[in-house]
Design an enzyme around this catalytic site. Structure first.
Site, PDB file in Angstrom:
ATOM      1  N   CYS A 401     -26.406  54.458  50.222  1.00  0.00           N
ATOM      2  CA  CYS A 401     -25.501  54.709  49.094  1.00  0.00           C
ATOM      3  C   CYS A 401     -24.494  53.568  48.917  1.00  0.00           C
ATOM      4  CB  CYS A 401     -24.836  56.069  49.234  1.00  0.00           C
ATOM      5  SG  CYS A 401     -24.481  56.783  47.632  1.00  0.00           S
ATOM      6  N   HIS A 529     -29.305  59.596  49.984  1.00  0.00           N
ATOM      7  CA  HIS A 529     -28.876  59.872  51.371  1.00  0.00           C
ATOM      8  C   HIS A 529     -30.043  60.478  52.158  1.00  0.00           C
ATOM      9  CE1 HIS A 529     -24.481  59.292  50.999  1.00  0.00           C
ATOM     10  NE2 HIS A 529     -24.716  59.554  49.723  1.00  0.00           N
ATOM     11  N   GLU A 531     -30.352  60.969  55.177  1.00  0.00           N
ATOM     12  CA  GLU A 531     -29.930  61.735  56.368  1.00  0.00           C
ATOM     13  C   GLU A 531     -29.929  63.247  56.134  1.00  0.00           C
ATOM     14  OE1 GLU A 531     -28.037  59.747  54.547  1.00  0.00           O
ATOM     15  OE2 GLU A 531     -25.919  60.284  54.529  1.00  0.00           O
TER      16      GLU A 531
HETATM   17  N1  GLN Z   1     -18.791  55.217  46.052  1.00  0.00           N
HETATM   18  C1  GLN Z   1     -20.138  55.008  45.700  1.00  0.00           C
HETATM   19  C2  GLN Z   1     -20.503  55.755  44.424  1.00  0.00           C
HETATM   20  O1  GLN Z   1     -19.822  56.642  44.023  1.00  0.00           O
HETATM   21  C3  GLN Z   1     -21.072  55.395  46.811  1.00  0.00           C
HETATM   22  C4  GLN Z   1     -21.072  56.848  47.082  1.00  0.00           C
HETATM   23  C5  GLN Z   1     -21.627  57.212  48.430  1.00  0.00           C
HETATM   24  O2  GLN Z   1     -21.752  56.359  49.294  1.00  0.00           O
HETATM   25  N2  GLN Z   1     -21.933  58.494  48.648  1.00  0.00           N
HETATM   26  O3  GLN Z   1     -21.505  55.480  43.810  1.00  0.00           O
END
Ligand code: GLN
Length: 599
Positions: A401, A529, A531
């Site tokens: 992310c 994600h 995970e």
């Molecule tokens: N801050 C980034 C976004 O909003 C990444 C978000 C995250 O890592 N969950 O896209």
């Protein structure tokens, strides 16, 4: 529907979530369908707006629900898919009732905690308990309800009262109450002290809930005399008190509970209709094997996480679990070290040179590096530094992310020479906005407005992707998302020409989902994600790739068509026979008798 209500006493954080999940695990092993509900008595509608320092990570579900991390434990232990409504908060219940009041549902009545809030809680539980959580679509047989916080908290009073009523609503045969407590052993006397447990059970009974089972967490196991003492004061038989000492891994908890005869007890107490326990013993073997495998791991893999919430491990709970799943599966113990991202930044060299050099030394010593998700400006430059170091030094790297976004920024700045390239999350205006916000996900309100939940990622056929191999060469995969920003499509062609390949995209081919760097052992980053969908028995592919690459075994894995070469295999796995031998009974205190049903 059968219910097991799990309450907590003395202090929070003694492992109520793991114990609740373990109840589910042993019941599931007997062929029953199990679901769970987690109750968080705070006023927030969901966990989405929490800082990870408040309650640990925000866990994301398939349906995009942003929930308490305990739901992650349930999903991992029970291999189920929960829904946002499986997490009840005070905020959700009140909102529901107040919305009803505005619509006129209460026909002019005074709307009160009792009966309106307590009724709403009971109706919610009854409704959600029947929602299927497995792919087979079957309606669950048993629902585990975990009441967050500790008994006596003002916040949870309405819930306790709701369950006091609920036990009459569903009848005694259908609900069983398990109380998780703490039995400290102060060093001065070395004795197990039962007074805190006595007080918390007294408090619980004073509120109209009498526990059927008391599960006592303690550092060391305790014997019959301590149980007798608790029994005398708490209105339960000594056989219904279970000592759960600190164990070598969380997966020992269901095994210990099963060895103790918990399934037999629940079968009688709740009339579950289980006729033979041999299936349960057979199914629990995989957990026993896992426990033994973890206990006997000989080698470790050094993993560094470059994060920004590094003071609280729970802030990265699912990530840590996913790294453990993959490492253990491949025969390694995960040795994880956190680096505070900002410590890698040049400014820290001036303000705190020791922290700066320590951080860099630890980064250099790692066998592989993860740059996880995160929000806001702090630490972003440090994450970019970590990406650069991994890219230039052929260090296996997984970006998740925000880690995906920093990998793009780093490549744009240092390879594509786009000076000042950045994300608009940190800098507006920016000379090269390579990461921008998604217009439809920015309506000016923070709660539940990100791109959330399960989405499809399609692998582009023109690329020879490592990750695609690891995902069993599937054309499409589905993973969970939680982000507001994305790669700016305007720069994709330019970056790809220089070797940063966006090998996976969303179904509209608009959103970049996976990147891989050409000619690097493992430089992989994902907008989603992974995970959240990793399971102890089915580790997530990007993590498997990372660990294999850390041990320089990824190429042989791919060349051998996903199978480990016989040579490598003997390094990773014990033969089935070895596993059988290892899977001996756990050392539960032999003198402990099985729990007997007391009717
Ligand atoms: N801050 C980034 C976004 O909003 C990444 C978000 C995250 O890592 N969950 O896209």
């Amino acid at each position: 529907m059968k219910y097991i209500l799990v309450t907590g006493g003395v202090i929070s954080g003694v492992g109520k979530g793991i114990i609740s999940s373990s109840f589910g695990t042993i019941l599931k092993s007997s062929g029953l369908e199990v679901t769970s509900i987690k109750i968080d008595p705070y006023l927030n509608e969901d966990a989405g707006t929490f800082s990870p320092y408040e309650h640990g990570e925000v866990y994301v579900l398939d349906d995009g629900g942003e929930v308490d991390l305990d739901l992650g434990n349930y999903e991992r232990f029970l291999d189920i898919i929960l829904h946002r409504d499986n997490n009840i908060t005070t905020g959700k219940v009140y909102k529901n009732v107040i919305d009803g009041e505005r619509k006129g549902t209460y026909l002019g009545k005074t709307v009160q905690v009792v009966p309106h809030i307590t009724d709403a809680i009971q109706e919610w539980v009854e409704r959600v308990a029947t929602i299927p959580v497995s792919l087979n679509g079957k309606i669950p047989d048993v629902c585990i309800i975990e009441l967050g916080g500790t008994i006596g908290d003002i916040e949870s009073m309405a819930f306790v009262e709701a369950f006091r009523q609920f036990q009459f609503r569903v009848k005694r045969d259908n609900i069983c109450i398990a109380h998780v407590s703490l039995v400290p052993q102060p060093r001065s006397t070395g004795e197990h002290k039962t007074k805190p447990t006595q007080s918390s059970v007294r408090e619980l009974r004073g509120l109209g809930l009498s526990p059927d089972i008391i599960l006592c967490r303690s550092e060391k196991p305790f014997g019959h005399s301590v149980k007798e003492k608790i029994s005398n004061f708490c209105h339960v038989n000594p056989e219904q008190i279970l000592s759960i000492p600190d164990l070598s891994s969380i997966y020992e908890v269901p095994v210990l509970m099963q060895n103790y005869g918990m399934i037999e007890y629940l079968n009688e107490r709740l009339n579950l209709g289980i006729e033979s326990f041999s299936e349960s013993h057979r199914n629990m073997k995989k957990w026993r094997n896992l426990v033994e495998r973890i206990k006997h791991l000989k080698y470790e893999v050094k993993i560094v996480i470059v994060g920004k919430y590094t003071q609280l491990e729970d802030a990265y709970a699912s990530l840590l679990k996913a790294l453990q799943h993959a490492s253990n599966h491949l025969g390694y113990k995960a040795s994880v070290q956190f680096i505070e991202a900002s410590d890698l930044e040049k400014d820290t060299l001036l303000t705190n040179p020791v922290a700066y050099h320590d951080a860099w030394r630890n980064l250099c010593k790692a066998e592989c590096v993860v740059v996880p998700g995160g929000f806001g400006k702090r630490g972003v430059e440090g994450k970019i530094e970590a990406c650069k170091w991994c890219r230039e030094n052929n260090k296996p790297f997984l970006g998740i992310c925000l880690g995906f976004q920093t990998a793009v920024i780093e490549f744009a700045r240092n390879v594509a020479k786009m000076e000042g390239a950045h994300t608009t999350e940190c800098e507006v205006p920016t000379s090269y906005p390579v990461i921008i916000d998604m217009p439809e996900h920015n309506p000016g309100q923070m709660g539940a407005t990100m791109r959330l939940g399960k989405r499809i990622t399609v692998f582009k056929p023109e690329f020879n992707s490592k990750l695609r191999y690891l995902y069993n060469s599937q054309e499409k995969i589905e993973e969970r998302h939680r982000h507001r920003y994305e790669v700016n499509p305007e720069y994709v062609e330019q970056l790809e020409k220089l070797g940063l390949q966006f090998v996976g995209v969303d179904t509209d081919q608009k959103r970049m989902e996976i990147l891989e760097l050409k000619d690097h052992p493992y430089y992989v980053a994902v907008q989603y994600h992974p995970e959240y969908l990793s399971r102890p028995m089915a580790p997530s592919p990007p993590f498997i790739g990372l660990i294999l690459a850390a041990k320089e075994k990824l190429t042989s894995h791919i060349v051998n068509g996903h199978k480990l070469s016989p040579q490598a295999q003997s390094d990773y796995y014990d033969s089935d026979e070895d596993l059988e031998n290892l899977a001996t009974k756990l050392n539960v205190n032999e003198s402990e008798s099985l729990i007997r049903c007391q009717g």
